[in-house]
Design an enzyme around this catalytic site. Structure first.
Site, mmCIF file in Angstrom:
data_model
loop_
_atom_site.group_PDB
_atom_site.id
_atom_site.type_symbol
_atom_site.label_atom_id
_atom_site.label_comp_id
_atom_site.label_asym_id
_atom_site.label_seq_id
_atom_site.Cartn_x
_atom_site.Cartn_y
_atom_site.Cartn_z
ATOM 1 N N CYS A 164 32.149 13.651 102.455
ATOM 2 C CA CYS A 164 33.445 14.321 102.585
ATOM 3 C C CYS A 164 33.323 15.331 103.710
ATOM 4 O O CYS A 164 32.768 15.031 104.759
ATOM 5 C CB CYS A 164 33.838 14.976 101.260
ATOM 6 S SG CYS A 164 32.589 16.129 100.627
ATOM 7 N N ARG A 200 42.663 13.715 108.264
ATOM 8 C CA ARG A 200 41.396 14.292 108.744
ATOM 9 C C ARG A 200 40.494 13.191 109.292
ATOM 10 O O ARG A 200 39.835 13.366 110.329
ATOM 11 C CB ARG A 200 40.696 15.065 107.623
ATOM 12 C CG ARG A 200 41.408 16.338 107.220
ATOM 13 C CD ARG A 200 40.652 17.075 106.131
ATOM 14 N NE ARG A 200 39.415 17.672 106.636
ATOM 15 C CZ ARG A 200 38.507 18.262 105.859
ATOM 16 N NH1 ARG A 200 38.691 18.322 104.545
ATOM 17 N NH2 ARG A 200 37.415 18.777 106.386
#
Length: 283
Positions: free
Chosen positions: A241, A182
């Site tokens: 995050c 990611r």
């Protein structure tokens, strides 16, 4: 002042305190229907908290605070009172994702109110069941208390502007705890745009645990984090995050390692990527 205890507790340790009158055991498992999951089976004596309705104030426009903005302080204090949590309570919270989801977020939120007697159950629901802690399908009786007495978040919270100003500053550090895929922009299963905040480094939260999903020892964690933190002081570190939830797993690990609790960028990638900010990719 609350007694300072380890932020992590294992199932064996939990069994020893299950009958303590000051214990509040909290089920913070998240899913599309957390209440249903709770009623299908939870640790006996645990009370339910809804991660999406009580640990966040989700807005229609995710560009304003991301996917899991913090609830208003007053609302969270009322939630704690509903759960029977007072400054004297010893709180143990669990989820079913090795603490990497809402358990760590709930831990951080309580610590941000100055409550020190709160711990995340290592291994979560699965480990507790395996250790023989009984499972119940009954709703537990709530011991109502007044709203928790707090008037501010006392841990560091960074906003998007602070992150943008400090991400490239050599005296500051922005840590992205999402998976390497990611971060590199190869894969984005949740948010609209793949990539990362330019200047942020990647240190996935999985680096906090061994292959069995157990937290490394405080000594091992200090060794691992020393390699990326260098001499940067705690107050100059920002952790994020995707939505400000799983970043708390790294804050938990750093606190467990004796490194203190850096700032949390609550909006995280879900906010950043919706505000026409620069996008970094490492393809």
């Amino acid at each position: 002042m609350s007694e300072l205890i380890s932020p992590i507790i294992n199932s064996t340790e939990l069994i020893k305190i299950l009958s303590s009158p000051d214990l509040v055991l909290v089920d913070a498992r998240n899913s599309s229907n957390p209440k249903k999951v709770f009623l299908e089976g939870h640790l006996e004596g645990a009370i339910f908290v809804d991660p999406n309705l009580e640990l966040a104030d989700i807005k229609e426009n995710l560009a304003e605070g991301g996917r899991h903005p913090l609830p208003k302080l007053e609302a969270f204090c009322k939630t704690l009172g509903k759960l029977g949590i007072t400054p004297e309570s010893r709180v143990v919270v669990y989820d079913d994702q090795l603490g990497a989801n809402s358990a760590a977020r709930f831990w951080w939120m309580l610590r941000a109110l100055g409550h020190e007697k709160v711990q995340v159950l290592e291994g979560g629901f699965q480990a507790a069941k395996a250790a023989g802690i009984p499972v119940s399908t009954e709703s537990e009786t709530l011991n109502l208390a007044p709203p928790y007495p707090a008037d501010q978040w006392s841990l560091g919270i960074a906003d998007m502007q602070e992150v943008e100003a400090e991400a490239w500053d050599k005296e500051h550090l922005v840590i992205d705890v999402r998976s390497a895929e990611r971060y590199r922009g190869e894969h984005e299963p949740i948010d609209l745009i793949a990539g990362h905040i330019p200047g942020a480094i990647n240190f996935p939260l999985t680096e906090n645990m061994d292959e069995k999903g157990h937290f490394f020892s405080p000594e091992k964690l200090r060794e691992k984090y020393a390699e990326i933190l260098g001499e940067i002081p705690n107050e100059n570190i920002i952790v994020h995050c995707g939505s400000g939830v799983s970043a708390c797993h790294t804050l938990l690990a750093m606190d467990y390692a004796g490194l203190g609790i850096p700032k949390l960028y609550v909006g995280s990638w879900s906010e950043w990527s919706r505000n026409e900010k620069p996008i970094g990719k490492s393809l």
